[in-house]
Design an enzyme around this catalytic site. Sequence first.
Site, short mmCIF file in Angstrom:
data_model
loop_
_atom_site.label_atom_id
_atom_site.label_comp_id
_atom_site.label_asym_id
_atom_site.label_seq_id
_atom_site.Cartn_x
_atom_site.Cartn_y
_atom_site.Cartn_z
N CYS A 24 10.71 18.45 -11.95
CA CYS A 24 9.78 17.42 -11.37
C CYS A 24 8.51 17.82 -11.20
CB CYS A 24 10.17 17.03 -9.94
SG CYS A 24 9.08 15.51 -9.07
N HIS A 27 15.04 8.82 -11.90
CA HIS A 27 14.34 9.67 -11.02
C HIS A 27 12.88 9.05 -10.73
CE1 HIS A 27 12.67 14.00 -10.75
NE2 HIS A 27 11.54 13.36 -10.77
N GLU A 28 12.21 8.53 -11.80
CA GLU A 28 10.82 7.79 -11.23
C GLU A 28 10.90 6.64 -10.38
OE1 GLU A 28 8.41 9.86 -11.85
OE2 GLU A 28 9.61 10.99 -13.47
N HIS A 55 11.06 7.88 -6.84
CA HIS A 55 9.76 8.44 -6.34
C HIS A 55 9.12 7.00 -5.80
CE1 HIS A 55 9.00 12.31 -7.35
NE2 HIS A 55 9.46 12.30 -8.63
#
Length: 170
Positions: free
Chosen positions: A91, A133-134, A137
């Site tokens: 990351c 993953h994004e 965030h």
Amino acid sequence: MALLNVLIYPDERLKTVAEPVSVFDEELQTFIDNMFETMYHEEGIGLAATQVNVHKRIITIDIEGTKENQIVLINPEILESFGETGIEEGCLSLPGLRGFVPRKETVKVKAQNRQGEDFMLDADGLLAICIQHEIDHLNGIVFADHLSPLKRQRMKEKLLKLQKQIAKNR
């Protein structure tokens, strides 16, 4: 275009849940271009607006790094997910650190493009992992949050030590 500053874990701003995008104007287009420029400069394959301290639901992705298959996901939502997979994830907000995160192998995503038009995307493999993953965030979650408390603490210590070294060398 301009490079944006990437927040580094354990920066508390990374825990902010992003708000939906409702205005698709020239300012948004410039910001998306700057996100891509920052992502390429940092040698990443994905970037969420939260990572650059803009708490809007915007993701840029380019798995191949060729600039020919850029993906913009605005207000993304995973509708379906199947299968089990996972890799050692990295990351841009946790530079130099990696950790295994279980993910879904395939995802179906509803999102808007740069112009605000709705579309669907079926993704698998690395693209599906990157999207998950994004989106994490955007929801105030970093991959370290999926790890054990001990591993998370070690990551924090390594990053704080790195930040001190960088500050010392300035």
